[in-house]
Scaffold this active site. Structure first.
Site, short mmCIF file in Angstrom:
data_model
loop_
_atom_site.label_atom_id
_atom_site.label_comp_id
_atom_site.label_asym_id
_atom_site.label_seq_id
_atom_site.Cartn_x
_atom_site.Cartn_y
_atom_site.Cartn_z
N ASN A 7 0.40 -0.86 -0.58
CA ASN A 7 0.56 -0.35 -0.23
C ASN A 7 1.10 1.59 0.11
OD1 ASN A 7 -1.41 1.52 0.06
ND2 ASN A 7 -2.78 0.92 2.16
N ARG A 91 -2.37 -1.79 -3.58
CA ARG A 91 -3.27 -1.20 -3.31
C ARG A 91 -3.53 -0.24 -4.09
NH1 ARG A 91 -5.73 2.61 1.24
NH2 ARG A 91 -7.21 2.72 0.64
N HIS A 180 -13.20 2.58 -0.16
CA HIS A 180 -13.10 1.52 0.70
C HIS A 180 -13.50 0.29 0.27
CE1 HIS A 180 -12.77 4.80 4.20
NE2 HIS A 180 -11.67 3.95 3.89
N ARG A 241 -12.03 15.17 7.72
CA ARG A 241 -12.48 15.42 6.31
C ARG A 241 -13.99 15.63 6.75
NH1 ARG A 241 -11.01 10.50 3.57
NH2 ARG A 241 -9.09 10.08 4.18
N GLU A 384 -8.25 -5.53 4.70
CA GLU A 384 -7.87 -5.30 3.41
C GLU A 384 -6.97 -5.84 2.81
OE1 GLU A 384 -8.38 -1.41 5.18
OE2 GLU A 384 -9.08 -1.01 2.72
#
Ligand code: AMP
Length: 397
Positions: A7, A91, A180, A241, A384
């Protein structure tokens, strides 16, 4: 087969080496501050001591070489040589409309990832750097791209179109994509398995509540809606965010504060969310502690956060004309019982309630609603990296 899951961020590289047969994590680690002063590698081999080294990493190619060196080192390594790494799973944040599933990385795929890079200018270029670095250090080892957006490609146009001039979609592909996806796919599948049911027979709402947060509606095994949009800024209130807001706020704040549009967008991404609202922290542990100490703004922040989650759940109940399972996952969803309880207070109309005793448990797959409830509420830890490793094996085998 051992799968190296990568990643890659602009100055970081997270990795896990997973044995795809036993699904055991052989080692995991992180390269930080790549291209800057003080770059370092933290390597955690299973069953051995953690290894930390500060070493100049001028670019990602050097970082990948250091990861391979750590994985094959005679003291803190977990494999004898590079030949024991069968494939690499990358990823990739944005696959645009081109990728509805994971793919073997070829020159054409790299070109296609480059083409959608303007949709994720902070992420895709970094992901590509990781691919190129692995190509150099591990030539001939097959690589697979696993996209954050892919699982959401089944959304119908009514869920992904914005109320904007259609030409923006035609010219620039401005639409909702969602992120996601690997987690939403993994958790909805696991939730069904855990309950002894088929995902194809269920209406599932997945609440992925981490530092970044998103919700998805998964009907009969397919994603029909999700809360993030063109970028990961839309939807829930997150760590830093803002999530959904009146778009007119951008110009209003820009004028009042003398900021450019890019500067306001930066505020929405990095200085908003629960951190900006509470003035405490982006971390829910800090927020909860502040609330317990009587900080009124921390309490309002938590209430606002949970109210937004509950409203999204409600809208997805409407979108699917019902729901069978609500799953909580990711850092907050898995660990923060208070958030789950506060969101669960809005589940009365669904015939679901949170059992305080079960809700107090952590780190395991568990049903937290009460026996006999019409809707089953579960906690499913996401994974993940394992999902990426599984998809990589499925493609290279
Ligand atoms: P993630 O992005 O999924 O790694 O989630 C990270 C976030 O999870 C952190 O910023 C915290 O807000 C939250 N978190 C992690 N551990 C806990 C915990 N024990 N209790 C409450 N929140 C937690």
């Amino acid at each position: 087969m051992n799968i190296l899951v990568i990643n890659c961020g602009s100055s970081s590289l997270k990795y896990q080496l997973i044995n795809s047969d036993s699904e055991e994590v052989l080692a995991k680690g992180l390269c930080e501050r790549i291209g800057a002063a003080g770059s370092c590698l933290t390597h955690k081999p299973a069953g051995k001591d953690q290894y930390y080294v500060e070493n100049p990493m001028p670019d990602h190619t050097v970082a990948v070489q250091m990861v391979i060196d750590a994985l094959t080192d005679k003291d803190h390594g977990v494999v004898a040589s590079l030949s024991e790494i069968g494939a690499v799973g990358h990823r990739i944040v944005h696959g645009g409309e081109k990728f509805a599933s994971s793919v073997l990385i070829t020159p054409d795929v790299i070109k296609a990832i480059e083409e959608v890079s303007d949709l994720a200018p902070l992420h895709n270029p970094a992901n590509l750097i990781g691919i190129h670095a692995c190509e150099k250090i591990m030539p001939g080892v097959p690589m697979v791209a696993v996209f954050d957006t892919a699982f959401h490609q089944t959304m119908p146009p009514k869920a992904y179109m914005y109320g904007l001039p259609y030409e923006y979609y035609e010219k620039y592909k401005v639409r909702r994509y969602g992120f996601h996806g690997t987690s939403h796919d993994y958790v909805s599948k696991r939730a069904a398995e855990f309950l002894g049911k088929k995902r194809e027979d269920l209406k599932i709402i997945v609440c992925h509540l981490g530092n970044g947060a998103s919700i998805s509606a998964v009907m009969n095994g397919k994603c029909v809606d999700t809360s993030m949009g063109l970028t990961p800024l839309e939807g829930l209130i997150m760590g830093t965010r803002s999530g959904d807001l009146d778009p007119a706020i951008l110009e209003f704040i820009a004028n009042k504060e003398g900021l450019t549009l890019a500067e306001v967008t930066n505020v929405l991404n990095k200085k908003s969310g629960v951190q900006g609202l509470s003035k405490v922290s982006s971390d829910f542990r800090d927020l909860s502690k502040a609330m317990d100490e009587g900080n009124e703004l921390a309490k309002i922040t938590l209430e606002t956060y949970c109210y937004r989650v509950a409203k999204y759940v409600g809208s997805y109940v409407a979108a699917m004309n019902g729901v069978d399972v609500i799953a909580f996952t990711a850092g907050i969803g898995e660990n923060d019982g208070r958030v789950r309880e506060m969101v669960g207070q809005y589940f009365d109309y669904l015939g679901a309630s949170i059992d305080p005793e079960k809700n107090a448990k952590r780190g395991e797959e568990i049903i937290i609603s009460k026996p006999g409830d019409k809707v089953t509420v579960v906690v499913i830890p996401t994974n993940e990296e394992l999902a990426i490793a599984r998809q990589t094996v499925a493609i290279v085998k």
